[in-house]
Design a protein around this motif. Structure first.
Motif, short mmCIF file in Angstrom:
data_model
loop_
_atom_site.label_atom_id
_atom_site.label_comp_id
_atom_site.label_asym_id
_atom_site.label_seq_id
_atom_site.Cartn_x
_atom_site.Cartn_y
_atom_site.Cartn_z
N GLY A 199 6.20 5.70 3.34
CA GLY A 199 4.76 5.68 3.21
C GLY A 199 4.24 4.60 2.29
O GLY A 199 3.04 4.53 2.02
N VAL A 200 5.14 3.73 1.80
CA VAL A 200 4.76 2.63 0.90
C VAL A 200 5.24 1.33 1.51
O VAL A 200 6.38 1.23 1.98
N GLU B 110 -2.96 9.24 3.55
CA GLU B 110 -3.07 8.27 4.65
C GLU B 110 -4.40 7.53 4.63
O GLU B 110 -5.46 8.11 4.38
N GLU C 136 -2.05 -0.29 7.21
CA GLU C 136 -1.21 -1.06 8.14
C GLU C 136 -1.67 -2.51 8.21
O GLU C 136 -0.86 -3.44 8.12
N ARG D 255 2.26 11.52 5.17
CA ARG D 255 3.09 11.97 4.05
C ARG D 255 3.18 10.93 2.94
O ARG D 255 4.00 11.05 2.04
N SER D 256 2.37 9.93 3.00
CA SER D 256 2.43 8.88 2.00
C SER D 256 2.00 9.39 0.62
O SER D 256 1.23 10.34 0.52
N SER E 196 0.82 -1.21 0.00
CA SER E 196 0.00 0.00 0.00
C SER E 196 0.86 1.26 0.00
O SER E 196 1.88 1.35 0.69
N SER E 197 0.40 2.25 -0.77
CA SER E 197 1.09 3.55 -0.81
C SER E 197 0.41 4.58 0.09
O SER E 197 0.54 5.78 -0.13
N ARG E 198 -0.29 4.07 1.13
CA ARG E 198 -1.09 4.99 1.95
C ARG E 198 -0.78 4.86 3.44
O ARG E 198 -1.66 4.96 4.28
N HIS E 199 0.51 4.69 3.75
CA HIS E 199 0.94 4.61 5.14
C HIS E 199 1.36 5.99 5.63
O HIS E 199 2.35 6.56 5.18
N ALA F 33 7.49 0.32 5.86
CA ALA F 33 6.96 1.35 4.97
C ALA F 33 7.73 2.64 5.21
O ALA F 33 7.19 3.63 5.72
#
Length: 229
Positions: free
Chosen positions: A218-219, A152, A157, A147-148, A141-144, A215
């Motif tokens: 953020g990925v 977010e 997670e 600042r991802s 996922s690129s939404r961690h 991550a």
């Protein structure tokens, strides 16, 4: 018989010249990736590579290309045979760079569309046969975090924890059961390649090891090696 599988992410930041000021932050991830492909080369110097790219274009054997589209003209080749340069998608470029680092002879790249249904991915895996060494490329996922790249999402997670656990247990059933819609919402580009792996390795008895799972930008990035038990 498939002897070994390496599962890696494919961020351009793996290449030191492209990482710029983040080179040191990428060191642990890069070292895990290089360790994984060195182990893969111990099974065979000729690899089958599974990745994802829109439209699933065919990648010519022995092709060469460059990372210039990512800012630096670093040239790579999919084999030791010199070939004319062509435009290669990111999975092929990363595979070519890793091939050279591990002193492998060749990589044969098979791409699947990122939006391919799970059953299509499983069938694609079955159709690959039983190559001795398989490299699977894809990010989580690129939404961690705030600042991802994708913004977010609190589900990221848990999603990547599930990927880490599936890779640690060589749980092809868990990979096959990934929800394509959820993966797309979370920006997990590795979903389709992981489900190709699920189809390819479903009947195997595997010893698995996760070398890296985090991550940092953020990925979600996961590095794992499966060996036929």
């Amino acid at each position: 018989m498939i002897r070994r599988v390496a599962v890696l992410p494919q961020p351009p930041l793996l290449i030191p010249e492209l990482a710029a000021g983040a080179a040191d932050e990428c060191a642990e991830l890069r070292e895990a990736c290089l360790q994984a492909v060195e182990r893969l080369a111990g099974a065979s110097r000729d690899w089958v590579v599974v990745g994802a790219a829109a439209g699933a274009p065919e990648v010519p054997e022995h092709a060469s290309g460059s990372f210039r589209g990512f800012g630096v003209d670093i040239r790579v080749s999919l084999s030791r045979v010199t070939a004319a340069e062509t435009e290669l998608p990111l999975p092929a470029l990363v595979a070519g760079w890793l091939r050279a680092r591990a002193n492998a002879s060749s990589v044969r790249v098979h791409l699947v569309d990122p939006a391919a249904p799970a059953e299509h991915c499983a069938l694609a895996g079955c159709e690959l046969g039983e190559p001795a060494a398989v490299l699977v490329l894809g990010d989580g996922s690129s939404r961690h975090g705030p600042r991802s790249p994708g913004g977010e999402d609190e589900r990221a997670e848990g999603f990547d924890a599930g990927i880490r656990d599936a890779l640690a247990k060589a749980d092809t059933g868990a990979l096959a059961a990934l929800d394509p819609a959820l993966a797309a919402e979370l920006g997990a580009g590795g979903r389709a390649p992981w489900q190709v792996l699920a189809g390819l390795a479903a009947d195997g008895d595997w010893a698995a090891e996760v070398l890296y799972s985090a991550a940092p930008f953020g990925v979600g990035y996961h590095v794992a090696v499966w060996e036929h038990a």
